[in-house]
Write a protein that holds these residues in place. Structure first.
Motif, PDB file in Angstrom:
ATOM      1  N   ARG B  23       0.782  -1.225   0.000  1.00 39.28           N
ATOM      2  CA  ARG B  23       0.000   0.000   0.000  1.00 39.28           C
ATOM      3  C   ARG B  23       0.822   1.287   0.000  1.00 39.28           C
ATOM      4  N   THR B  24       2.080   1.235   0.396  1.00 36.15           N
ATOM      5  CA  THR B  24       2.890   2.451   0.411  1.00 36.15           C
ATOM      6  C   THR B  24       3.040   2.990  -1.012  1.00 36.15           C
ATOM      7  N   PRO B  25       2.745   4.267  -1.231  1.00 33.85           N
ATOM      8  CA  PRO B  25       2.870   4.782  -2.601  1.00 33.85           C
ATOM      9  C   PRO B  25       4.332   4.936  -3.003  1.00 33.85           C
ATOM     10  N   LEU B  26       4.582   4.935  -4.299  1.00 37.43           N
ATOM     11  CA  LEU B  26       5.922   5.234  -4.788  1.00 37.43           C
ATOM     12  C   LEU B  26       6.110   6.739  -4.792  1.00 37.43           C
ATOM     13  N   SER B  27       7.326   7.187  -4.544  1.00 38.64           N
ATOM     14  CA  SER B  27       7.552   8.627  -4.596  1.00 38.64           C
ATOM     15  C   SER B  27       7.462   9.102  -6.051  1.00 38.64           C
ATOM     16  N   PRO B  28       7.116  10.370  -6.254  1.00 39.81           N
ATOM     17  CA  PRO B  28       6.980  10.861  -7.624  1.00 39.81           C
ATOM     18  C   PRO B  28       8.309  10.827  -8.368  1.00 39.81           C
ATOM     19  N   ALA B  29       8.246  10.591  -9.663  1.00 41.21           N
ATOM     20  CA  ALA B  29       9.474  10.570 -10.476  1.00 41.21           C
ATOM     21  C   ALA B  29       9.124  10.864 -11.921  1.00 41.21           C
ATOM     22  N   LEU B  30      10.149  11.276 -12.677  1.00 43.51           N
ATOM     23  CA  LEU B  30       9.979  11.454 -14.119  1.00 43.51           C
ATOM     24  C   LEU B  30      10.302  10.120 -14.773  1.00 43.51           C
ATOM     25  N   VAL B  31       9.413   9.630 -15.624  1.00 45.57           N
ATOM     26  CA  VAL B  31       9.666   8.318 -16.216  1.00 45.57           C
ATOM     27  C   VAL B  31       9.918   8.362 -17.714  1.00 45.57           C
ATOM     28  N   HIS B  32       9.450   9.410 -18.392  1.00 50.73           N
ATOM     29  CA  HIS B  32       9.620   9.404 -19.844  1.00 50.73           C
ATOM     30  C   HIS B  32       9.766  10.830 -20.367  1.00 50.73           C
ATOM     31  N   LEU B 100      17.703  16.076 -17.165  1.00 55.89           N
ATOM     32  CA  LEU B 100      16.494  16.895 -17.130  1.00 55.89           C
ATOM     33  C   LEU B 100      16.017  16.988 -15.681  1.00 55.89           C
ATOM     34  N   ALA B 101      15.667  18.191 -15.238  1.00 57.82           N
ATOM     35  CA  ALA B 101      15.142  18.349 -13.884  1.00 57.82           C
ATOM     36  C   ALA B 101      13.868  19.180 -13.933  1.00 57.82           C
ATOM     37  N   VAL B 102      12.893  18.795 -13.128  1.00 57.04           N
ATOM     38  CA  VAL B 102      11.626  19.514 -13.043  1.00 57.04           C
ATOM     39  C   VAL B 102      11.411  19.909 -11.590  1.00 57.04           C
ATOM     40  N   LEU B 103      10.914  21.100 -11.390  1.00 56.81           N
ATOM     41  CA  LEU B 103      10.668  21.595 -10.046  1.00 56.81           C
ATOM     42  C   LEU B 103       9.187  21.909  -9.927  1.00 56.81           C
ATOM     43  N   ARG B 109      12.015  18.654  -6.290  1.00 55.60           N
ATOM     44  CA  ARG B 109      12.890  18.572  -7.453  1.00 55.60           C
ATOM     45  C   ARG B 109      12.919  17.142  -7.959  1.00 55.60           C
ATOM     46  N   LEU B 110      12.489  16.937  -9.207  1.00 53.84           N
ATOM     47  CA  LEU B 110      12.503  15.613  -9.817  1.00 53.84           C
ATOM     48  C   LEU B 110      13.574  15.602 -10.896  1.00 53.84           C
ATOM     49  N   VAL B 111      14.434  14.611 -10.860  1.00 55.29           N
ATOM     50  CA  VAL B 111      15.576  14.574 -11.786  1.00 55.29           C
ATOM     51  C   VAL B 111      15.548  13.310 -12.615  1.00 55.29           C
ATOM     52  N   MET B 112      15.858  13.455 -13.878  1.00 58.29           N
ATOM     53  CA  MET B 112      16.026  12.306 -14.761  1.00 58.29           C
ATOM     54  C   MET B 112      17.451  12.374 -15.308  1.00 58.29           C
ATOM     55  N   PRO B 113      18.379  11.677 -14.646  1.00 59.66           N
ATOM     56  CA  PRO B 113      19.793  11.821 -15.012  1.00 59.66           C
ATOM     57  C   PRO B 113      20.074  11.257 -16.402  1.00 59.66           C
ATOM     58  N   GLY B 114      20.869  11.966 -17.171  1.00 62.09           N
ATOM     59  CA  GLY B 114      21.268  11.502 -18.504  1.00 62.09           C
ATOM     60  C   GLY B 114      20.104  11.166 -19.402  1.00 62.09           C
ATOM     61  N   ALA B 115      19.038  11.989 -19.346  1.00 59.61           N
ATOM     62  CA  ALA B 115      17.808  11.637 -20.045  1.00 59.61           C
ATOM     63  C   ALA B 115      17.890  11.891 -21.545  1.00 59.61           C
ATOM     64  N   LEU B 116      18.738  12.831 -21.954  1.00 59.71           N
ATOM     65  CA  LEU B 116      18.700  13.284 -23.343  1.00 59.71           C
ATOM     66  C   LEU B 116      20.055  13.144 -24.024  1.00 59.71           C
ATOM     67  N   PHE B 145       7.865   4.801  -1.070  1.00 64.05           N
ATOM     68  CA  PHE B 145       8.991   3.992  -1.526  1.00 64.05           C
ATOM     69  C   PHE B 145       9.745   4.748  -2.612  1.00 64.05           C
ATOM     70  N   PRO B 146      11.037   4.471  -2.768  1.00 62.45           N
ATOM     71  CA  PRO B 146      11.783   5.102  -3.852  1.00 62.45           C
ATOM     72  C   PRO B 146      11.238   4.650  -5.205  1.00 62.45           C
ATOM     73  N   ASN B 147      11.277   5.550  -6.155  1.00 65.97           N
ATOM     74  CA  ASN B 147      10.778   5.235  -7.491  1.00 65.97           C
ATOM     75  C   ASN B 147      11.969   5.176  -8.428  1.00 65.97           C
ATOM     76  N   ARG B 148      12.419   3.974  -8.739  1.00 64.01           N
ATOM     77  CA  ARG B 148      13.602   3.829  -9.576  1.00 64.01           C
ATOM     78  C   ARG B 148      13.228   3.442 -10.985  1.00 64.01           C
ATOM     79  N   ALA B 149      13.957   3.992 -11.946  1.00 68.27           N
ATOM     80  CA  ALA B 149      13.733   3.612 -13.332  1.00 68.27           C
ATOM     81  C   ALA B 149      13.904   2.094 -13.439  1.00 68.27           C
TER      82      ALA B 149
END
Lengths: 78, 340
Positions: B23-32, B100-103, B109-116, B145-149
């Motif tokens: 039931r624990t939600p995943l933390s927000p993350a950028l996925v695509h 890419l980082a989104v605030l 702060r949500l980060v997608m390392p090496g996204a592009l 919970f951590p949200n990992r790619a």
């Protein structure tokens, strides 16, 4: 223990048989919804496994019960 | 009550840990992000988030490359999980992968390392004027919970798949302890205990293998890989199956007890070798977390959030394993007293 033996030996050899499976419905359903179905499948496997174990335990006890009952019945002349 | 407290504890731990693991939600993350490649000039990126709450107010996005930061010319929240960001990509970014980082106000702060992938790299773009992101945003986050790619929701399996092995190792440990006692005491009851512990251990071994293949399919795309950890666990299963075969092939009970006892000690040493020592050697590569120079879930992603559920789950499954062993042993004792 024999079904477990069979299952385990199959598990160990199965990867040799399934080297190149084409992507299909299974991958789709596993990946959908942030891969939540992988969790569902894992939990289902565990519950099924523990359930099977309960059945084998039940069978063992039933056999024991029968053995205990046998001398009792013969003593009563049945 | 003396006999019951740890069984009640087992049930409560399993209940609590399983419910929180599911039931624990995943933390927000950028996925695509699309497109996945940028070149100098104007670029419009469509960014998809998971469990995010994008809203127009306070939304910002920037690219990071080689220590330089490029702010978006405009950001537009299309929905709580989709946003469009426009950038004027300069010539000469240093590295070929741009982060890419989104605030945003709720998620921080949500980060997608090496996204592009980045075309037109050079020796620095020489940009300035993009302010440091506000790290205070989104700090009051709920337990998640951590949200990992790649893993995403399947990270919950950590609280189901791994405890199987913990439970197996515990009952196998009980087994080897009983085996050592058998060698000293020549007692058939100790031998019986060792056998029943192996029987229960094999149940958990089978569950660990099957749940492992399911998880592997979801994350690595294959049911089985020729990984040291995976092959090691399969070999361990075979070693313990051979223990049962060995027992079946000796008729005399006392001889069987001694032989099985000696074999079991070797089997346990091999278990430790195959599951813990060999996969951790620096010379081998392993996909499996925690092996071959590969991080477990503990360093970057796993602070204490997963641990708070993972440890109770392990404790619960270990106690259940011991309980199952207890039931098996008592049944075997009854059987033995009837056979006498």
């Amino acid at each position: 223990m024999r079904p477990l033996l069979l299952l385990l030996s199959f598990l160990v050899t199965a990867p040799l048989l399934a080297q190149d499976a084409a992507p299909g419905w299974l991958e789709d359903s596993l990946y959908r919804g942030g891969k939540i179905n992988a969790v569902v499948a894992v939990v289902a496997v565990i519950i099924l496994g523990i359930g099977l174990w309960m059945f084998s335990m039940d069978r063992k006890l039933r056999r024991l019960e029968k053995e205990i009952k046998k001398p009792f019945d013969s003593a009563q002349g049945k | 009550m003396k006999h019951w407290w740890w069984k009640i504890l087992a049930v409560l731990l399993l209940l609590g840990a399983s419910v929180s693991a599911l039931r624990t939600p995943l933390s927000p993350a950028l996925v695509h992000v699309s497109p996945g490649r940028i070149a100098p000039g104007p670029v419009e990126l469509t960014v998809t988030g998971y469990n995010t709450l994008f809203e127009q107010e306070g939304l910002a996005a920037h690219l990071e490359n080689g220590g330089e930061r490029l702010c978006a010319t405009s950001v537009e929240a299309l929905s709580p999980t989709v946003l469009k960001a426009r950038f004027d990509v300069p010539q000469g970014f240093r590295e070929s992968l741009t982060t890419l980082a989104v605030l945003d106000r709720t998620d921080g702060r949500l980060v997608m390392p090496g996204a592009l992938f980045t075309n037109g790299t050079g020796s620095g773009a020489g940009i300035s004027g993009c302010p440091e992101p506000n790290e205070e945003l989104g700090l009051t986050k709920a337990f998640a919970f951590p949200n990992r790619a790649i893993l995403y929701e399947s990270i919950r399996n950590l609280c189901f798949h791994v405890p199987m092995w913990f439970a197996m190792i515990t009952v196998m440990g009980i087994s080897v302890w009983k085996s050592i006692r058998t060698l000293g005491s020549n007692s058939l009851d100790d031998d019986r205990a060792a056998l029943q512990a192996v029987n229960v251990g094999l149940v958990f071994c089978a569950l660990g293998l099957i749940t492992g293949t399911v998880w592997a399919k979801a994350t690595w795309g294959a049911w089985w890989t020729n990984d040291v950890k995976l092959n090691g666990s399969a070999v361990t299963a075979l070693i313990y199956l051979a223990y049962l075969v060995l027992r079946g092939s000796v008729q005399d009970a006392h001889k069987r007890a001694r032989l099985a006892g000696i074999y079991n000690i070797f089997a346990f040493i091999l278990l430790v070798m195959f599951l813990f020592v060999v996969p951790r050697l620096n010379a081998v590569d392993s996909l499996h977390p925690g092996n071959g120079g590969n991080a477990a879930f503990s360093d970057l992603d796993l602070d204490d959030r997963l641990r708070r559920v993972f440890y109770p789950a392990c404790m619960g499954w270990i106690l259940l394993g011991v309980w199952m062993y207890d039931l098996r042993l008592r049944t075997a004792r009854l059987q033995a007293s009837l056979d006498r």
